[in-house]
Design an enzyme around this catalytic site. Structure first.
Site, PDB file in Angstrom:
ATOM      1  N   LYS A  84       0.846  -1.195   0.000  1.00  0.00           N
ATOM      2  CA  LYS A  84       0.000   0.000   0.000  1.00  0.00           C
ATOM      3  C   LYS A  84       0.883   1.247   0.000  1.00  0.00           C
ATOM      4  O   LYS A  84       1.897   1.301   0.703  1.00  0.00           O
ATOM      5  CB  LYS A  84      -0.920  -0.025   1.220  1.00  0.00           C
ATOM      6  CG  LYS A  84      -1.961   1.079   1.262  1.00  0.00           C
ATOM      7  CD  LYS A  84      -2.877   0.900   2.463  1.00  0.00           C
ATOM      8  CE  LYS A  84      -3.935   1.982   2.567  1.00  0.00           C
ATOM      9  NZ  LYS A  84      -4.842   1.768   3.729  1.00  0.00           N
ATOM     10  N   SER A 158      -9.665   1.842   3.064  1.00  0.00           N
ATOM     11  CA  SER A 158      -8.816   2.630   2.184  1.00  0.00           C
ATOM     12  C   SER A 158      -7.798   1.801   1.397  1.00  0.00           C
ATOM     13  O   SER A 158      -7.147   2.306   0.484  1.00  0.00           O
ATOM     14  CB  SER A 158      -8.059   3.686   3.004  1.00  0.00           C
ATOM     15  OG  SER A 158      -7.181   3.069   3.945  1.00  0.00           O
ATOM     16  N   SER A 182     -10.101  -0.710   7.015  1.00  0.00           N
ATOM     17  CA  SER A 182      -9.534  -0.441   5.697  1.00  0.00           C
ATOM     18  C   SER A 182      -8.876  -1.616   5.007  1.00  0.00           C
ATOM     19  O   SER A 182      -8.574  -1.549   3.815  1.00  0.00           O
ATOM     20  CB  SER A 182      -8.521   0.709   5.792  1.00  0.00           C
ATOM     21  OG  SER A 182      -9.175   1.927   6.023  1.00  0.00           O
TER      22      SER A 182
END
Length: 462
Positions: A84, A158, A182
């Site tokens: 990420k 997210s 997330s």
């Protein structure tokens, strides 16, 4: 949708890929070629990555091949891994999903350093909701990640890019972060497995902060076994061999069913989760009703803390008129600026009391279960219209409580709706019971096939 797994490693689970590489049935070069083909086919459609490094991946595959030639395999040989884009990888641009903020770190985040040392092959950085402050990865400031099951729908967030990277077969696993759901939300919406460990189990050094009191590093893979292999090589964790875990792990286990989470879910979500719960019962689990006491208040006071802490991280930039945040993220950060230090301290104290009550209510259960997300993947348009706040709230409604408590939680696929959209089952255990929780996910996936469903490549959106 397809459940076939032909001779294409991009269609396999992490453990299938790794076992085939170590056994010599495929080479690291075969795995990398399949990964890059998946990325090249899907990326123009879904936008899962902010950047990738083909040269580095090819170099990693050569290193893997050499270790295998010397019969000295590393623990994660054969695993292509994405990161990420709020987690530092030395020498790679880090944007945190922003259109204006970028650095090139000189050192790895502690979590990625451990995986690189364990032999993981680096693919690239995955897209996220801007600064990880949103549950859709409909990133109004930079790039939106689309759901591979229906490209007009959101991937969740997210960690949306990490989930999609796994779902399309570009990597065997991906690192994400989870402050309110997330990792688990995008896992549920894209048909993969997402694991959030106990708070504090994985170091946050080298991770762009959102809310330090709630931030977690987590793992996404197609299966719980894949998550376990990666998790076992993160700093301070015990490497595990999921092949040695017993098949009937659920026998005699007490599973608390969160009826409130079921009651607020869409009918097809409920039906899929009920099928999974029936399977747990058939495996020997004892199902009992469970609650999350004062859940609404617990989520609210923790949200106050998250907004305050995030605003402190971003305070200097929020005062700069040249800085352009997406409207949704700026709104949340501005709310955080309006929270006083006294109100924050009160929320922090109350959160401790409420978390203790939730943990007490779950004491005696081996796990509690319910839908990961009460809705299926929302349309991208609904995420940016007036209903966007309601969509955000719905996506977070079942996951947030485990960031209040810091409990480990995992989302595993439990079927598709009539529209072909994935549904996730969420399981959570007591603090520190990470290994036994993942073990439950592995046991369920040994006797089900929901995790074998794969999205089919669609045309690029107009």
């Amino acid at each position: 949708m397809t459940t076939e797994r032909p001779g294409d490693p991009s269609q396999w689970s992490l453990e299938e890929i790794q076992d085939a590489v170590v056994a010599g049935r495929v080479t690291p070069y075969d795995v990398v070629d399949a990964s890059l083909r998946a990325l090249q086919d899907w990326e123009p459609v879904v936008g899962a990555f902010t950047s990738w490094d083909e040269a580095r991946l090819n170099s990693n595959s050569a290193d893997t091949a050499e270790r295998l030639r010397r019969s000295a395999p590393a623990p994660l040989d054969g695993v292509v891994l994405a990161v990420k884009d709020n987690i530092q990888v030395a020498g790679r641009p880090l944007t945190a999903g922003s259109s204006w903020w970028q650095v090139t770190p000189a050192v790895n985040a502690e979590c990625w350093q451990a995986l690189e040392e364990a032999g993981a092959m680096y693919l690239g950085q995955t897209n996220l909701h801007e600064f990880a402050f949103g549950a859709t990865t409909v990133n109004l400031a930079a790039q939106t990640t689309r759901n591979p099951w229906d490209v007009e729908r959101a991937a969740g967030g997210s960690s949306g890019g990490s989930a999609v990277a796994v779902a399309i077969g570009a990597c065997g696993a991906a690192l994400g972060t989870d402050t309110g759901g997330s990792v688990r939300i995008p896992a549920a919406l894209t048909g993969v497995t997402g694991f959030k460990p106990t708070y504090g189990r994985i170091p946050l050094t080298g991770v762009v902060p959102l809310s330090p009191s709630c931030d977690h590093v987590g793992v996404l893979s197609r299966t719980a076994a894949g998550c376990a292999r990666v998790f076992g090589n993160l700093p301070g964790q015990r490497r595990c061999d999921t092949g040695t875990w017993p098949d009937r792990t659920f026998a005699g286990r007490r599973i608390g069913v969160l009826t409130a989470h079921l009651n607020r879910s869409e009918p097809e979500v409920v039906a899929a989760v009920q099928r999974a719960l029936t399977m747990l019962e058939e495996l020997g689990a004892e199902l009992e009703e469970a609650t999350v006491p004062n859940e609404h208040e617990a989520n609210a006071v923790t949200s106050t803390m998250v907004r305050f802490e995030a605003a402190q991280v971003h305070r200097k930039w929020l005062r700069d008129p040249a800085v352009r945040y997406g409207a949704d993220v700026r709104g949340r950060l501005e709310e955080g600026l309006s929270i006083s230090a006294d109100r924050y301290r009160e929320a922090r104290e109350r959160r401790g009391e409420l978390a203790a009550a939730i943990l007490d209510a779950h004491h005696g259960f081996d796990a509690v279960a319910g839908p990961t997300v009460p809705i299926t993947a929302p349309t991208i348009s609904s995420c940016v219209q007036a209903a966007g706040a309601a969509v955000q709230s719905a996506l977070l409604s079942n996951t947030y409580c485990y960031n209040v408590t810091g409990q480990p939680a995992i989302s595993v696929p439990c079927g598709l709706t009539s529209e072909g959209l994935p549904v996730g089952l969420q399981l959570a255990a007591g603090l520190g019971h990470d290994d036994s929780l993942v073990e439950l996910g592995v046991a369920l996936q040994r006797v089900t096939r929901w995790h074998n469903a794969r999205p089919v490549l669609q045309r690029s959106p107009a």
